[in-house]
Design an enzyme around this catalytic site. Structure first.
Site, short mmCIF file in Angstrom:
data_model
loop_
_atom_site.label_atom_id
_atom_site.label_comp_id
_atom_site.label_asym_id
_atom_site.label_seq_id
_atom_site.Cartn_x
_atom_site.Cartn_y
_atom_site.Cartn_z
N ARG A 87 0.64 -1.01 0.11
CA ARG A 87 0.02 -0.06 0.03
C ARG A 87 0.81 1.22 0.07
O ARG A 87 0.36 2.28 -0.07
CB ARG A 87 -0.95 -0.19 1.27
N ARG A 126 -22.64 -1.70 -0.17
CA ARG A 126 -21.83 -2.96 0.40
C ARG A 126 -22.25 -2.94 2.03
O ARG A 126 -22.85 -3.99 2.24
CB ARG A 126 -20.53 -2.80 0.22
N ARG A 138 -17.92 -3.28 9.21
CA ARG A 138 -16.63 -2.85 9.52
C ARG A 138 -16.71 -1.44 10.06
O ARG A 138 -17.41 -0.53 9.76
CB ARG A 138 -15.71 -2.69 8.38
N ARG A 149 -10.00 7.01 4.18
CA ARG A 149 -9.18 5.87 3.53
C ARG A 149 -8.73 6.39 2.03
O ARG A 149 -7.85 5.87 1.56
CB ARG A 149 -10.01 4.59 3.52
#
Ligand code: ADP
Length: 263
Positions: A87, A126, A138, A149
């Protein structure tokens, strides 16, 4: 087979990774899943990572690199698809070192290209679907954290695509297409490339012969010069096959003549 899937949160890396593991008999190495497991188990790594993850920031490189190093040494991880790792560019460099030390190579780095504006909607969908199935949501799947994010992705992860592009390893698939189409796109990338004939190499012996007979400028083959005077040219001996065919023909004619005489 060893693969990396790259793309922002919500790009569909997890979904495609699931299909790849079923198809190629490899394991999925998702640092997100591993970190969540560490958080749930309350390990020292988990305790360190929890608050960082809840803010949508990145866990320090050395933590995830250590997790991956341990994981790829396990016997079931001969083939894998990395999802969520590397990442950052330092993570990509660390991965190169880990693989080189073990004499392993990557087969492909695949980027799922998506329109960032649509990602937020996708993740909301989602979350709604998970809630409808009664699954646990989550902690970082909420619009506020998601923005964090995405900005971590832009600043730290997007350069990873450049890292692999510079090495000539990056392949891209349109991540906005339907799930099955994305899978098909990945399949196409993973199909072994057709053998490429070096430029100028002849296709086959026959072709080589033909080309050789042609003049330098590639025109039609020149007629061979007659070496015997016109009219006196000897007939070339027919080939063995032709000769036997002729013999059979002659025999037939003889029989026919005999029969007509008899009549
Ligand atoms: P996403 O759906 O955002 O791609 P992941 O499940 O891959 O999420 O990761 C969730 C969180 O775990 C990240 O926001 C980050 O805090 C942490 N994380 C996962 N992988 C890494 C990594 N390779 N380096 C640093 N942090 C990571």
């Amino acid at each position: 087979m060893r693969l990396i899937l790259l793309g922002p949160p919500g790009a569909g890396k997890g979904t495609q990774a699931q299909r790849l593991i079923a198809k190629h008999g490899i394991v999925q190495l998702s640092t997100g899943d591993m970190l969540r497991a560490a958080v749930a188990a309350g390990t020292p790594v988990g305790l360190r990572a929890k608050s960082i993850m809840d803010r949508g920031e990145l866990v320090p490189d050395e933590v995830v690199v250590a997790i991956i190093a341990d994981r790829i040494d396990q016997p079931d991880a001969r083939g894998f698809v990395l999802d969520g790792f590397p990442r950052t560019v330092p993570q990509a460099q660390a991965l190169d070192r880990l693989l080189a030390e073990r004499g392993l190579k990557l087969d492909a780095v695949i980027e799922l290209k998506v329109d960032e504006g649509i990602l937020l909607k996708r993740i909301e969908k989602r979350v709604a679907e998970m809630a409808a199935r009664g699954e646990k949501i989550r902690a970082d799947d909420n619009p506020e954290v998601l923005k964090g994010r995405l900005s971590a992705y832009r600043a730290q992860t997007a350069p990873v695509t450049g890292y692999y592009a510079d090495k000539g390893m990056l392949r891209a698939v349109d991540g906005m297409a339907a799930i099955d189409e994305v899978t098909a796109g990945i399949d196409r990338l993973l199909r072994p490339a057709k053998a490429v004939r070096p430029k100028g190499a002849a296709k086959s012996r026959r072709r080589k012969f033909k080309t050789a007979k042609r003049g330098k400028r590639g025109g039609r083959a020149k007629k061979a010069k007659r070496t015997t005077p016109k009219g006196s040219a000897r007939r070339q001996r027919p080939s063995r096959v032709k000769r036997s065919a002729n013999k059979a023909g002659k025999r037939k004619n003889r029989t026919r003549r005999r029969l007509t005489k008899a009549r």
